[in-house]
Design a protein around this motif. Structure first.
Motif, PDB file in Angstrom:
ATOM      1  N   LYS A 187      10.964 -11.902  -3.409  1.00  0.00           N
ATOM      2  CA  LYS A 187      10.270 -11.108  -4.532  1.00  0.00           C
ATOM      3  C   LYS A 187      11.075 -11.280  -5.834  1.00  0.00           C
ATOM      4  CE  LYS A 187       8.291  -7.478  -1.542  1.00  0.00           C
ATOM      5  NZ  LYS A 187       8.280  -6.140  -1.001  1.00  0.00           N
ATOM      6  N   LEU A 188      12.524 -11.205  -5.528  1.00  0.00           N
ATOM      7  CA  LEU A 188      13.387 -11.036  -6.617  1.00  0.00           C
ATOM      8  C   LEU A 188      13.165 -12.487  -7.435  1.00  0.00           C
ATOM      9  CD1 LEU A 188      15.795  -9.787  -8.342  1.00  0.00           C
ATOM     10  CD2 LEU A 188      17.438 -10.948  -6.629  1.00  0.00           C
ATOM     11  N   GLY A 189      13.086 -13.450  -6.523  1.00  0.00           N
ATOM     12  CA  GLY A 189      12.864 -14.927  -7.138  1.00  0.00           C
ATOM     13  C   GLY A 189      11.465 -15.011  -7.842  1.00  0.00           C
ATOM     14  N   LEU A 190      10.431 -14.377  -7.403  1.00  0.00           N
ATOM     15  CA  LEU A 190       9.244 -14.666  -8.053  1.00  0.00           C
ATOM     16  C   LEU A 190       9.592 -13.769  -9.551  1.00  0.00           C
ATOM     17  CD1 LEU A 190       6.488 -15.522  -7.459  1.00  0.00           C
ATOM     18  CD2 LEU A 190       5.798 -12.797  -6.812  1.00  0.00           C
ATOM     19  N   LYS A 191      10.158 -12.718  -9.522  1.00  0.00           N
ATOM     20  CA  LYS A 191      10.088 -11.936 -10.879  1.00  0.00           C
ATOM     21  C   LYS A 191      11.041 -12.656 -11.752  1.00  0.00           C
ATOM     22  CE  LYS A 191       9.442  -7.412  -8.712  1.00  0.00           C
ATOM     23  NZ  LYS A 191      10.091  -6.520  -8.035  1.00  0.00           N
ATOM     24  N   LEU A 192      12.208 -13.325 -10.999  1.00  0.00           N
ATOM     25  CA  LEU A 192      12.988 -14.275 -11.901  1.00  0.00           C
ATOM     26  C   LEU A 192      12.347 -15.381 -12.638  1.00  0.00           C
ATOM     27  CD1 LEU A 192      16.391 -13.875 -10.020  1.00  0.00           C
ATOM     28  CD2 LEU A 192      15.957 -12.961 -12.368  1.00  0.00           C
ATOM     29  N   ASP A 193      11.432 -15.910 -11.723  1.00  0.00           N
ATOM     30  CA  ASP A 193      10.802 -17.136 -12.205  1.00  0.00           C
ATOM     31  C   ASP A 193       9.770 -16.857 -13.436  1.00  0.00           C
ATOM     32  OD1 ASP A 193      10.599 -18.692  -8.746  1.00  0.00           O
ATOM     33  OD2 ASP A 193      11.934 -18.812 -10.365  1.00  0.00           O
ATOM     34  N   ALA A 194       9.154 -15.508 -13.297  1.00  0.00           N
ATOM     35  CA  ALA A 194       8.499 -15.096 -14.020  1.00  0.00           C
ATOM     36  C   ALA A 194       9.025 -15.027 -15.389  1.00  0.00           C
ATOM     37  CB  ALA A 194       7.639 -13.947 -13.822  1.00  0.00           C
ATOM     38  N   LEU A 195      10.171 -14.627 -15.567  1.00  0.00           N
ATOM     39  CA  LEU A 195      11.180 -14.342 -16.620  1.00  0.00           C
ATOM     40  C   LEU A 195      11.612 -15.688 -17.211  1.00  0.00           C
ATOM     41  CD1 LEU A 195      13.213 -11.158 -15.558  1.00  0.00           C
ATOM     42  CD2 LEU A 195      11.191 -11.366 -17.440  1.00  0.00           C
ATOM     43  N   ALA A 196      11.832 -16.511 -16.507  1.00  0.00           N
ATOM     44  CA  ALA A 196      12.634 -17.654 -16.656  1.00  0.00           C
ATOM     45  C   ALA A 196      11.699 -18.630 -17.257  1.00  0.00           C
ATOM     46  CB  ALA A 196      13.546 -18.215 -15.668  1.00  0.00           C
ATOM     47  N   HIS A 197      10.695 -18.979 -16.812  1.00  0.00           N
ATOM     48  CA  HIS A 197       9.770 -19.984 -17.112  1.00  0.00           C
ATOM     49  C   HIS A 197       8.772 -19.819 -18.443  1.00  0.00           C
ATOM     50  CE1 HIS A 197      10.280 -21.929 -12.904  1.00  0.00           C
ATOM     51  NE2 HIS A 197      11.602 -21.901 -13.690  1.00  0.00           N
ATOM     52  N   PHE A 198       8.619 -20.626 -19.101  1.00  0.00           N
ATOM     53  CA  PHE A 198       7.800 -20.687 -20.219  1.00  0.00           C
ATOM     54  C   PHE A 198       6.209 -20.700 -19.901  1.00  0.00           C
ATOM     55  CE2 PHE A 198       9.789 -20.273 -23.890  1.00  0.00           C
ATOM     56  CZ  PHE A 198      10.993 -21.031 -24.036  1.00  0.00           C
ATOM     57  N   SER A 199       5.930 -21.524 -19.139  1.00  0.00           N
ATOM     58  CA  SER A 199       4.616 -21.524 -18.491  1.00  0.00           C
ATOM     59  C   SER A 199       4.602 -21.064 -17.127  1.00  0.00           C
ATOM     60  CB  SER A 199       4.125 -22.948 -18.636  1.00  0.00           C
ATOM     61  OG  SER A 199       5.159 -23.881 -18.166  1.00  0.00           O
ATOM     62  N   PHE A 200       4.747 -19.934 -16.773  1.00  0.00           N
ATOM     63  CA  PHE A 200       4.910 -19.529 -15.583  1.00  0.00           C
ATOM     64  C   PHE A 200       3.415 -19.362 -14.887  1.00  0.00           C
ATOM     65  CE2 PHE A 200       6.101 -17.275 -11.830  1.00  0.00           C
ATOM     66  CZ  PHE A 200       5.258 -16.084 -11.666  1.00  0.00           C
ATOM     67  N   ALA A 201       3.261 -19.871 -13.817  1.00  0.00           N
ATOM     68  CA  ALA A 201       1.816 -19.596 -13.028  1.00  0.00           C
ATOM     69  C   ALA A 201       2.326 -19.138 -11.741  1.00  0.00           C
ATOM     70  CB  ALA A 201       1.441 -21.210 -12.864  1.00  0.00           C
ATOM     71  N   PRO A 202       1.787 -17.865 -11.426  1.00  0.00           N
ATOM     72  CA  PRO A 202       1.990 -17.222 -10.260  1.00  0.00           C
ATOM     73  C   PRO A 202       1.709 -17.851  -9.232  1.00  0.00           C
ATOM     74  CG  PRO A 202       0.222 -16.035 -11.198  1.00  0.00           C
ATOM     75  CD  PRO A 202       0.858 -17.259 -12.591  1.00  0.00           C
ATOM     76  N   LYS A 203       2.532 -17.601  -7.938  1.00  0.00           N
ATOM     77  CA  LYS A 203       2.073 -18.573  -6.894  1.00  0.00           C
ATOM     78  C   LYS A 203       0.704 -17.917  -6.135  1.00  0.00           C
ATOM     79  CE  LYS A 203       6.299 -19.847  -4.744  1.00  0.00           C
ATOM     80  NZ  LYS A 203       7.554 -19.398  -3.832  1.00  0.00           N
ATOM     81  N   PRO A 204      -0.109 -18.994  -5.890  1.00  0.00           N
ATOM     82  CA  PRO A 204      -1.313 -18.361  -5.151  1.00  0.00           C
ATOM     83  C   PRO A 204      -1.128 -17.573  -3.992  1.00  0.00           C
ATOM     84  CG  PRO A 204      -0.930 -20.660  -4.682  1.00  0.00           C
ATOM     85  CD  PRO A 204       0.473 -20.128  -5.521  1.00  0.00           C
ATOM     86  N   VAL A 205      -1.851 -16.513  -3.950  1.00  0.00           N
ATOM     87  CA  VAL A 205      -1.695 -15.671  -3.022  1.00  0.00           C
ATOM     88  C   VAL A 205      -2.208 -16.293  -1.644  1.00  0.00           C
ATOM     89  CG1 VAL A 205      -1.946 -13.076  -1.877  1.00  0.00           C
ATOM     90  CG2 VAL A 205      -1.740 -13.480  -4.425  1.00  0.00           C
ATOM     91  N   ILE A 206      -1.367 -16.191  -0.499  1.00  0.00           N
ATOM     92  CA  ILE A 206      -1.485 -16.947   0.542  1.00  0.00           C
ATOM     93  C   ILE A 206      -2.160 -15.577   1.270  1.00  0.00           C
ATOM     94  CG2 ILE A 206      -1.014 -18.013   2.494  1.00  0.00           C
ATOM     95  CD1 ILE A 206       1.456 -19.180   0.718  1.00  0.00           C
ATOM     96  N   GLU A 207      -3.324 -15.913   1.909  1.00  0.00           N
ATOM     97  CA  GLU A 207      -3.836 -14.859   2.992  1.00  0.00           C
ATOM     98  C   GLU A 207      -3.167 -14.975   3.950  1.00  0.00           C
ATOM     99  OE1 GLU A 207      -8.246 -15.588   1.034  1.00  0.00           O
ATOM    100  OE2 GLU A 207      -7.939 -15.297   3.356  1.00  0.00           O
ATOM    101  N   ASP A 208      -2.772 -13.791   4.090  1.00  0.00           N
ATOM    102  CA  ASP A 208      -2.048 -13.401   5.388  1.00  0.00           C
ATOM    103  C   ASP A 208      -2.719 -13.416   6.707  1.00  0.00           C
ATOM    104  OD1 ASP A 208       0.599 -10.908   6.265  1.00  0.00           O
ATOM    105  OD2 ASP A 208       0.477 -13.344   7.003  1.00  0.00           O
TER     106      ASP A 208
END
Lengths: 293, 594
Positions: free
Chosen positions: B490-511
């Motif tokens: 989770k933390l990594g996802l958030k940091l990625d969102a902050l860190a990258h200019f062109s942030f593309a969220p990960k596709p939600v994988i259906e559980d």
């Protein structure tokens, strides 16, 4: 068998003779290593051999780095194998001596007692070598009082001659109940105040009579040196209360050992080289101590 | 012959007349004289030795040694024959009287005697001279040995000549008087003296104490002349030699006395002058000359009388010595000392003997191998059996004595042991680390516990993993690790969102999850949306009832009543409960209020 023995003995003697050269080599390598580490120039006398020696240093591992002496050869397999001891006496032993030897056979784990009868020493040694014994211990007496102990390590090993003094045997303690039976667990060893090289050597000779113990045994065998007289004590301890309370109960015989000779050969080799012999007639011998400082 | 004889006699006379010490210095004239004298004597003696190969003493061109050997050649057989005769006479004294007395004239005898004496004299002198001549390499004093040798030679000659003399005189004495007697010699006195001496000697032999000290005293107080007489006139008996010796010993003592009285005494005390044989000879000479003796008689003194060892005389001699020098008191002591009858050897002689014997002993001991105790390191094999028991071996034991085991010692040892135990510091044998020869086998540990997941679940998990590897549940054994990894994602996802200019969220994988209560058929239905649970559930799940289920219409009257009664009962129980609760609650506020 005979030829094999002869060959092995010759090999041992050859190795012994090479020790000097090996020590020289070791010294040279050590100097080079130091020089390299400290960044100093290599001493001039080693310049010619420097390349070869450096290569050897690189290829060394911890076994070959240390120069091996004949002492190491003698006790090379001692740590790997459990010792096997043969106990016997001089000819025609008296009853007290027989009792003492019986007690000693309980003190040394894995010891076998044998009647001497009329056997010749060389025969005994040969048969022991054939049956893979590691040590032979002979006990001598004077009118019932044990007064001599000879410890001979077997494949061409060193022989140590001790004189026994102030011997108190278990049989002298009349109350059997009080003393109880002798435990046969492998004991822990304590060697106290063996600080010189000769002291270390003696301690080793006595040490390798015992096998590797379990860490939690309660049986303790002590060799304590005080001005060249080694006291032998045999105890069992108990910890009642906390860690501080230790109760010692003495079992087993008690005597003083006095080393008077070490020979680099077995008992039957009369012409073996003498490593050390006591010299009591020198004027300064009263002031000198050989086993401690 | 006569001329030569005269010449020889002349030479002898000259020799005798010379001042004795002049012999000490090398003197060619004197040596010539002595050689002539000796030749004369030699030829004089020649008739008495028939077997001698030499007729005349050869002097010219011969050195002293060779001349002496020639003399020796002549004198040795003579001596032995004389000795034989003396012995014979000693055994058979009566035969002396039977000896044929040659009725020679006094003069002739005297001449003869003189000749003999001169011969002997000459021999002595010449020998002395020769010795000097030989030893003239700058030596002032002569060796004792040489002198002794000399004396020996002299004595031989003297003995021989004396023997002859005795014989001669014995013959003469019996026959007549005038031939022998002169101003010195009186036969009667001689006889008396001899008898006395015999008695004395017997007494001495019996009684070691020696009461004849007194007698000896008397004797010594006699005239010296008597002694001289005795010497010359002697019976051939057992005691002949004894008497001779005794008499001579008296002489010796006197001579010593005289010598000592000369200035030599002073020198002796200073130690610069040691008595030597030669000196003794001179002393004797001087003494006797002083007494008025003829030189010829002096030379009759035998060497053995001075230096020989005769076991019987020492007592007498000692006695006399002490008388002369000191009182007679010590005499007895000396007699006591001397148990054996030794010869009349002088004290010097005896001392010399003792020293010589000691020297010999020591030399012999030095040549032999040493005793084992003096041989340094000796093993038992090198010394005789049990010899160490007999010898007092003393050496220091430089060792510390064995320790006495006291309570304190034991306590200290035990303290040390206890300390080591608490530390766990033991000097055990360490197992040497073995070199890895084989790869250690992987030991698969089988978990005995029953698995918590059922077999179906396990198959489900495997299927999910196969289908969608990413969605597989994190197969961490450790729960904590699992939680930690989720958080970190989770933390990594958030940091990625902050860190990258062109942030593309990960596709939600259906559980994908497994649902248990899914109907077997999931058909699309055009049925109303609202579906109650009842459709999903099985009738048992909708309603679970036991027994016979009846509707109201099917019930009988009793059953209707029973149902109603049960209902009422239940309702009432619940109402009571409600009331109870209310009361409690009401009580509390009541209490609070009150």
């Amino acid at each position: 068998m005979l030829r094999r023995n002869i060959r092995m003995r010759r090999e041992y003697l050859y190795r012994k003779s090479l020790e000097g050269k090996e020590r020289l080599l070791y010294e040279k390598k050590r100097k080079i290593r130091e020089a390299l580490q400290e960044g100093k120039p290599i001493p001039t006398e080693l310049r010619n051999e420097e390349a070869a020696l450096r290569r050897e240093i690189d290829l060394e591992d911890e076994n070959t780095a240390v120069p091996r002496t004949h002492i190491d050869d003698e006790y090379a397999h001692a740590a790997e194998k459990d010792p096997k001891i043969l106990l016997t006496t001089s000819r025609d032993p008296s009853a007290p001596l027989q009792q003492f030897v019986k007690e000693l056979s309980y003190v040394f784990p894995n010891a076998q007692r044998m009647n001497r009868g009329g056997q010749v020493i060389s025969e005994i040694i040969e048969s022991c070598r054939a049956h893979d014994y590691t040590d032979v211990v002979l006990v001598h007496e004077h009118r019932g009082v044990p007064d001599g102990l000879i410890v001979c390590h077997l494949p061409y090993g060193p022989t140590a001659y001790f004189g026994l003094l102030n011997v108190v045997t278990r049989h002298e303690i009349k109350d059997k109940k009080a003393i109880g039976t002798m435990p046969e667990a492998y004991p822990h060893l304590i060697f106290d105040n063996f600080s010189t090289k000769l002291g270390e050597r003696t301690a080793n000779i006595l040490k390798y009579l015992f096998p590797v113990p379990k860490p939690d045994t309660k049986r303790i065998v002590t060799f304590s040196n005080q001005s060249d007289y080694v006291s032998f004590r045999h105890h069992i301890y108990e910890k009642h209360g906390g860690p501080k309370s230790i109760e010692l109960k003495e079992i087993g015989p008690r005597f003083e050992l006095r080393l008077y000779q070490i020979k680099l050969g077995t008992v039957d080799q009369a012409e073996a080289q003498i490593e050390w012999v006591i010299r009591p007639y020198m004027n300064t011998s009263k002031k000198r101590k050989f086993l401690s400082d | 012959m006569a001329d030569s004889k005269d010449a020889g006699e002349e030479a002898l006379r000259r020799l005798i007349a010379t001042f004795q010490p002049s012999f000490l210095a090398p003197n060619p004239a004197l040596s010539e004289t002595s050689r002539a004298a000796s030749r004369h004597l030699f030829s004089a003696l020649r008739p008495f030795c028939p077997k001698s190969p030499l007729d005349q003493l050869l002097i010219d061109g011969f050195d002293a040694e060779q001349i002496w050997q020639q003399i020796d050649l002549q004198s040795q057989p003579l001596l032995s024959s004389l000795r034989r005769q003396v012995k014979h006479f000693a055994k058979n004294p009566e035969e002396i009287s039977k000896l044929k007395v040659v009725p020679l004239g006094k003069k002739v005898e005297k001449e003869q005697r003189e000749d003999w004496v001169e011969e002997s004299d000459g021999f002595d002198e010449e020998l002395e001279d020769d010795e000097e001549g030989e030893g003239k390499g700058g030596e002032e004093g002569m060796d004792i040995e040489d002198e002794d040798e000399e004396q020996g030679r002299e004595s031989d000659n003297e003995e021989e000549s004396e023997g002859e003399d005795e014989e001669e005189k014995g013959e003469d004495g019996e026959a007549g008087d005038g031939g022998i007697e002169d101003k010195f010699l009186k036969i009667d006195e001689l006889a008396k003296y001899l008898e006395k001496e015999e008695e004395n000697f017997e007494k001495a032999e019996e009684d070691t104490r020696g009461k004849k000290g007194a007698d000896d005293e008397e004797n010594t107080e006699d005239d010296d002349d008597d002694d001289e007489e005795e010497e010359e006139e002697e019976e051939e008996s057992d005691e002949v030699s004894v008497l001779l010796g005794s008499i001579v010993s008296d002489f010796v003592l006197l001579c010593l006395h005289r010598m000592l009285s000369l200035d030599l005494a002073a020198k002796m005390q200073q130690g610069t002058w040691k008595m030597q044989g030669m000196d003794l000879f001179y002393g004797v000479f001087l003494t006797l000359e002083h007494c008025g003796w003829d030189e010829q008689f002096i030379l009759l003194l035998r060497y053995e009388d001075f230096f020989g060892d005769k076991g019987k005389y020492s007592k007498k001699m000692k006695a006399q010595l002490h008388q002369e020098s000191e009182g007679s008191d010590e005499e007895d002591d000396d007699m006591k000392f001397k148990k054996q009858n030794k010869g009349t050897a002088s004290t010097h002689q005896k001392q010399l003997e003792k020293i010589h014997s000691k020297i010999e002993e020591m030399e012999k001991a030095n040549l032999e191998p040493k005793t084992w105790t003096m041989q340094g390191e000796v093993t038992a094999a090198k010394r005789p059996k049990n010899s160490a028991l007999e010898v007092d071996l003393d050496f220091e034991h430089n060792v510390r004595p064995a320790p006495v085991i006291t309570e304190e010692v034991t306590a200290s040892i035990e303290d040390m042991i206890k300390k080591r135990i608490t530390e766990g510091n033991f000097n055990d044998v360490q197992k040497a680390p073995k070199l890895p020869s084989k790869v250690p086998r992987e030991v698969k540990e089988l978990d005995d516990n029953k698995s918590k997941k059922g077999l179906a679940e396990i198959y489900e998990q495997e299927y999910v993993e196969k289908e969608d590897p990413t969605s597989a549940p994190l197969s961490f054994r450790d729960e904590q690790k699992q939680q930690a990894s989720v958080l970190f994602k989770k933390l990594g996802l958030k940091l990625d969102a902050l860190a990258h200019f062109s942030f593309a969220p990960k596709p939600v994988i259906e559980d994908m999850s497994v649902q248990i209560n899914v109907p077997a058929l999931a058909m699309e239905e055009i049925a109303p949306v609202a579906v109650s649970d009842a459709a999903m559930l099985a009738p048992e799940e909708v309603f679970e009832g036991k027994g016979d289920i009846k509707e109201e219409t099917e019930l009988t009257k009793e059953e209707r009543k029973r149902r109603r009664a049960n209902k009422k009962r239940r309702f009432k129980a619940a109402a009571v409960k409600r009331m109870g609760k209310k009361v409690q609650e009401g009580a509390l506020p009541n209490q609070m209020n009150g």
